[in-house]
Design an enzyme around this catalytic site. Structure first.
Site, PDB file in Angstrom:
ATOM      1  N   LYS A 220       0.826  -1.144  -0.020  1.00 36.65           N
ATOM      2  CA  LYS A 220      -0.204  -0.048   0.042  1.00 36.65           C
ATOM      3  C   LYS A 220       0.918   1.153  -0.030  1.00 36.65           C
ATOM      4  CE  LYS A 220      -4.389  -1.886   0.868  1.00 36.65           C
ATOM      5  NZ  LYS A 220      -5.394  -2.244   2.018  1.00 36.65           N
ATOM      6  N   ARG A 254      -3.906 -10.248   4.671  1.00 31.35           N
ATOM      7  CA  ARG A 254      -4.501 -10.182   3.232  1.00 31.35           C
ATOM      8  C   ARG A 254      -3.255  -9.667   2.508  1.00 31.35           C
ATOM      9  NH1 ARG A 254      -6.342  -6.720  -0.491  1.00 31.35           N
ATOM     10  NH2 ARG A 254      -7.973  -7.497  -2.104  1.00 31.35           N
TER      11      ARG A 254
END
Ligand code: HH2
Length: 280
Positions: A220, A254
Site C-alpha cells: 500500500k 491479506r
C-alpha cells in the site's frame, strides 16, 4: 479462536494468509496481471501451492479514485474463477460490496464475503445472513472515488473501533453468528499515511472488541511514502507491516506475496515454539 466460514472452520491460533486474486484491469498493484479467467485460475493455484490459507477474489478495484463497475460486469469477471477456486481445498472469499454479487457468489459456493463497506449497502446484510458464510467487515468512509476527502479524525483508533463495533452488532442482529465475523481497520481507506500508522500503532485496542482482526497492508501507498519504493518494490515494507500487525493482534493477513509472507510467519512461529532454558 476460530473463524467459521461456510465449509471450513479456520483455527486462528496461528496467523493465516489470505492470498489476493484481483480479476481486474486496474487494481493498484496487480491490475491487468490476471484479469482473464485462465490466468486468474492459474494465479489461484499458485497462491494455494505457496501456502495461502484463504483466496480472496475481487472483480472491482477499490483503490483511491477507482471507478465503479456495474454488477453484471463485476460478476462476469469473477464467476468462472470462483467456480474453479472453490475446488482448490481452501476457503474462498469474494471481495465485493454489492448484494447481488454476494448472492451470486454464495450460490456458486463462496465461503466468505469480504466487504470494504462492512455490509452497509442496501440488501448486503440480508444477502449474507442465513448463508453460514464468514464475513469480513472493513472500516472505510464514502466511496473509493471520494474517500480521501473524508480522511479527518480526532482519535482514529477510537473512531474506527466505534464503527466496527456498530457494524458487528448490526451483523449479529441480522442473524450472522459472532464466530463468522472478523473485523478490518481498513488500512489505506479514507486514511492518510499518518492515520494508517497511528492505527497500526494502536491496533491492539481493536482486539478488545472481541473479534479476530484481518489486515491489508500489502504494497500500500503508505509503505511507498515511507520507503520511497514503487509499488512493485514494497515486499520488505509489506512484510514489516504485516508482522507488526500480527504483533498487535492481527489473525489474518491479506497479501499479494503469499510465499514470502508464509516464510515470515514460519520464522515467527519457530521463535514462538522455542523453549527458553532457565539461566543456571
Ligand atoms: N484492501 C484492498 C481491497 N480489499 N479488503 C480488506 N478486507 N482489507 C483491505 O485492506 C483491502 C480489501 C485494496 O488492495 P487490492 O485488492 O490489492 O487493490 P485494488 O482495490 O486496487 O484491487
Amino acid at each position: 479462536m476460530h473463524w467459521q466460514t461456510r465449509r471450513f472452520s479456520l483455527d486462528l491460533n496461528r496467523p493465516r494468509v489470505m492470498g489476493i486474486v484481483n480479476v481486474t484491469p486496474d487494481s493498484f498493484s496487480d491490475g491487468g496481471r490476471h484479469d482473464d479467467t485462465r490466468t486468474a485460475i492459474a494465479h489461484c493455484e499458485r497462491l494455494v501451492a505457496e501456502g495461502a490459507d484463504i483466496l480472496d477474489l475481487g472483480g472491482e478495484s477499490t483503490r483511491p479514485g477507482a471507478p465503479r463497475v456495474d454488477t453484471d460486469s463485476e460478476w462476469a469477471r469473477i464467476a468462472d474463477v470462483l467456480a474453479a477456486a472453490v475446488t482448490m481445498g481452501v476457503p474462498v472469499s469474494v471481495d465485493t460490496y454489492k448484494s447481488d454479487v454476494m448472492r451470486r457468489a454464495l450460490d456458486t459456493g463462496a465461503d466468505i464475503i469480504n466487504d470494504v463497506q462492512a455490509l452497509q449497502l442496501p440488501g448486503a446484510l440480508a444477502a449474507v445472513a442465513g448463508s453460514g458464510a464468514g464475513v469480513c467487515l472493513m472500516h472505510m468512509r464514502g466511496e473509493p472515488a471520494s474517500m480521501m476527502d473524508l480522511a479527518l479524525y480526532g482519535d482514529v483508533v477510537g473512531e474506527v473501533g466505534t464503527f466496527l463495533a456498530r457494524r458487528a452488532q448490526a451483523a449479529r442482529e441480522s442473524g450472522i453468528p459472532a464466530e463468522c465475523i472478523v473485523l478490518d481497520p481498513g488500512y489505506g481507506f479514507a486514511k492518510s499515511g499518518e492515520h494508517n500508522l497511528r492505527l497500526l500503532a494502536g491496533q491492539q485496542r481493536l482486539v478488545e472488541l472481541g473479534y479476530p482482526l484481518l489486515v491489508g497492508w500489502s504494497r500500500k501507498r503508505t509503505l511507498g511514502d515511507i520507503t520511497g519504493r514503487a509499488v512493485d518494490q514494497r515486499l520488505a515494507g509489506s512484510l514489516a507491516a504485516a508482522l507488526r500487525a500480527v504483533c498487535a493482534g492481527a489473525k489474518v493477513l491479506r497479501v499479494h506475496d503469499v510465499a514470502a509472507t508464509v516464510d515470515a510467519l514460519k520464522v515467527w512461529a519457530a521463535v514462538d515454539a522455542a523453549t527458553i532454558p532457565p539461566i543456571k
